[in-house]
Design a protein around this motif. Structure first.
Motif, mmCIF file in Angstrom:
data_model
loop_
_atom_site.group_PDB
_atom_site.id
_atom_site.type_symbol
_atom_site.label_atom_id
_atom_site.label_comp_id
_atom_site.label_asym_id
_atom_site.label_seq_id
_atom_site.Cartn_x
_atom_site.Cartn_y
_atom_site.Cartn_z
ATOM 1 N N GLY A 1 -1.762 -16.929 -12.000
ATOM 2 C CA GLY A 1 -2.864 -17.328 -11.426
ATOM 3 C C GLY A 1 -2.893 -17.316 -9.947
ATOM 4 O O GLY A 1 -3.198 -18.091 -9.189
ATOM 5 N N ARG A 2 -2.616 -16.038 -9.413
ATOM 6 C CA ARG A 2 -2.763 -15.686 -8.031
ATOM 7 C C ARG A 2 -3.561 -14.588 -7.857
ATOM 8 O O ARG A 2 -4.007 -13.865 -8.562
ATOM 9 C CB ARG A 2 -1.141 -15.408 -7.338
ATOM 10 C CG ARG A 2 -0.683 -14.139 -8.188
ATOM 11 C CD ARG A 2 0.821 -13.919 -7.567
ATOM 12 N NE ARG A 2 0.990 -13.694 -6.066
ATOM 13 C CZ ARG A 2 0.640 -12.665 -5.584
ATOM 14 N NH1 ARG A 2 0.237 -11.453 -6.047
ATOM 15 N NH2 ARG A 2 1.028 -12.323 -4.320
ATOM 16 N N THR A 3 -3.924 -14.482 -6.524
ATOM 17 C CA THR A 3 -4.555 -13.146 -5.948
ATOM 18 C C THR A 3 -3.924 -12.506 -4.790
ATOM 19 O O THR A 3 -2.820 -13.022 -4.236
ATOM 20 C CB THR A 3 -6.044 -13.833 -5.545
ATOM 21 O OG1 THR A 3 -5.693 -14.633 -4.403
ATOM 22 C CG2 THR A 3 -6.670 -14.395 -6.923
ATOM 23 N N GLY A 4 -4.639 -11.516 -4.439
ATOM 24 C CA GLY A 4 -3.964 -10.820 -3.231
ATOM 25 C C GLY A 4 -2.780 -9.682 -3.536
ATOM 26 O O GLY A 4 -2.640 -9.622 -4.784
ATOM 27 N N THR A 5 -2.431 -9.249 -2.447
ATOM 28 C CA THR A 5 -1.205 -8.162 -2.799
ATOM 29 C C THR A 5 0.169 -8.588 -2.990
ATOM 30 O O THR A 5 0.441 -9.868 -2.936
ATOM 31 C CB THR A 5 -1.198 -7.249 -1.312
ATOM 32 O OG1 THR A 5 -0.197 -6.426 -1.495
ATOM 33 C CG2 THR A 5 -0.551 -8.404 -0.186
ATOM 34 N N LEU A 6 1.034 -7.952 -3.467
ATOM 35 C CA LEU A 6 2.321 -8.269 -3.982
ATOM 36 C C LEU A 6 3.253 -7.160 -3.311
ATOM 37 O O LEU A 6 4.208 -7.839 -2.626
ATOM 38 C CB LEU A 6 2.601 -7.941 -5.440
ATOM 39 C CG LEU A 6 3.922 -8.402 -5.741
ATOM 40 C CD1 LEU A 6 4.139 -9.765 -5.897
ATOM 41 C CD2 LEU A 6 4.116 -8.133 -7.617
ATOM 42 N N TRP A 7 2.832 -6.104 -3.089
ATOM 43 C CA TRP A 7 4.059 -5.092 -2.232
ATOM 44 C C TRP A 7 3.895 -5.157 -1.065
ATOM 45 O O TRP A 7 2.650 -4.881 -0.516
ATOM 46 C CB TRP A 7 3.844 -3.843 -3.121
ATOM 47 C CG TRP A 7 3.896 -3.872 -4.568
ATOM 48 C CD1 TRP A 7 3.071 -3.391 -5.538
ATOM 49 C CD2 TRP A 7 5.133 -4.106 -5.195
ATOM 50 N NE1 TRP A 7 3.712 -3.591 -6.679
ATOM 51 C CE2 TRP A 7 5.072 -4.045 -6.698
ATOM 52 C CE3 TRP A 7 6.368 -4.334 -4.940
ATOM 53 C CZ2 TRP A 7 5.957 -4.106 -7.712
ATOM 54 C CZ3 TRP A 7 7.506 -4.789 -5.791
ATOM 55 C CH2 TRP A 7 7.062 -4.650 -7.129
ATOM 56 N N GLU A 8 4.572 -4.700 -0.394
ATOM 57 C CA GLU A 8 4.416 -4.332 1.188
ATOM 58 C C GLU A 8 4.268 -2.969 1.509
ATOM 59 O O GLU A 8 5.300 -1.886 1.663
ATOM 60 C CB GLU A 8 6.011 -4.730 1.749
ATOM 61 C CG GLU A 8 6.168 -4.630 3.269
ATOM 62 C CD GLU A 8 7.420 -4.880 3.683
ATOM 63 O OE1 GLU A 8 7.803 -6.099 4.346
ATOM 64 O OE2 GLU A 8 8.363 -3.802 3.612
ATOM 65 N N GLY A 9 3.090 -2.708 1.556
ATOM 66 C CA GLY A 9 2.585 -1.537 1.930
ATOM 67 C C GLY A 9 3.089 -0.151 0.974
ATOM 68 O O GLY A 9 3.237 -0.421 -0.145
ATOM 69 N N ARG A 10 3.490 0.960 1.996
ATOM 70 C CA ARG A 10 3.864 2.228 0.964
ATOM 71 C C ARG A 10 5.472 1.969 0.571
ATOM 72 O O ARG A 10 6.042 1.144 1.205
ATOM 73 C CB ARG A 10 4.068 3.307 1.996
ATOM 74 C CG ARG A 10 2.484 3.540 2.848
ATOM 75 C CD ARG A 10 3.010 4.655 3.881
ATOM 76 N NE ARG A 10 2.924 6.108 3.259
ATOM 77 C CZ ARG A 10 3.638 7.022 3.719
ATOM 78 N NH1 ARG A 10 4.503 6.688 4.685
ATOM 79 N NH2 ARG A 10 3.408 8.213 3.261
#
Length: 228
Positions: free
Chosen positions: A93-102
């Motif tokens: 139930g979250r939103t947004g990014t997970l990984w750090e860029g490239r």
């Protein structure tokens, strides 16, 4: 300063590192690790990429993989990253990014260095003081390389196959490598190349790749970095 483009050389292993954004947790339960590995297997097969070594840490991932075609790794990582972010967001139930860029990618010499990086990857949980021995950590390729466990996504690297004439001989020879500590020089070399995206290997290998790809493969002056 423009970002350095990744080296694209089918048939050569690459050390891939992908971290959680701000080093946040990426795996919250055992099911998450299983889902990630299942999709890694699926997309590796789809894009003809061989997986030789891996470790899934709580907030980052290390892979040693060999593409058979141009852009195989980028297609694999794009598909895997996209799927896993959607999975985590929906599950928790979250939103947004997970990984750090490239993700970071380092071209690796297929000889000695491939085995060194494989061992480096599988020793991550030990260096992080999570376990005393890599066999105690469930989410790594050590169980295939050293213990002969059937892991469907795993494929042996050529340097691994050269360790012996039978599975038992190769597993024992690989296990014996873990009785020898990494030298500070070897650790620094792997860490620096991995974090900066330079080619990792012998001078002969670097010259070969530089000529093949017509681009620099290492900085003019070596600077070592301690980030894991």
């Amino acid at each position: 300063m423009a970002r350095q483009s990744r080296y694209n050389a089918p048939g050569y292993a690459q050390h891939i590192i992908q971290r959680g954004n701000n080093r946040q947790v990426c795996f919250f339960s055992d099911d998450d690790y299983r889902v990630y590995l299942a999709r890694l297997k699926q997309y590796a097969q789809q894009h003809d990429v061989q997986v030789h070594a891996f470790v899934l840490m709580t907030n980052h991932v290390h892979l040693l993989i060999t593409p058979q075609h141009e852009n195989g790794i980028s297609l694999l990582m794009q598909a895997l990253g996209r799927f896993y972010v959607q999975y985590v967001n929906k599950t928790y139930g979250r939103t947004g990014t997970l990984w750090e860029g490239r993700y970071k990618a380092t071209l690796v010499d297929n000889d000695y260095y491939a085995l060194a990086v494989s061992r480096y990857i599988e020793l991550n949980p030990v260096r992080a003081l999570m376990v005393d021995h890599p066999a105690a950590y469930p989410w790594s390729s050590f169980h295939a390389n050293a213990l002969g466990k059937a892991i469907q996504l795993w494929q042996p690297h050529a340097s691994y196959l050269a360790l012996g004439s039978s599975e038992a001989e190769r597993q024992q020879a690989y296990l014996n490598l873990f009785e020898q500590p990494f030298s500070d020089k070897a650790l620094a070399e792997i860490r620096y190349a991995s974090n900066k995206g330079w080619v990792l290997g012998s001078e002969h290998f670097k010259q070969q790749i530089a000529k093949q790809l017509s681009r620099p493969v290492s900085p003019r002056k070596t600077v070592q970095q301690d980030d894991d």
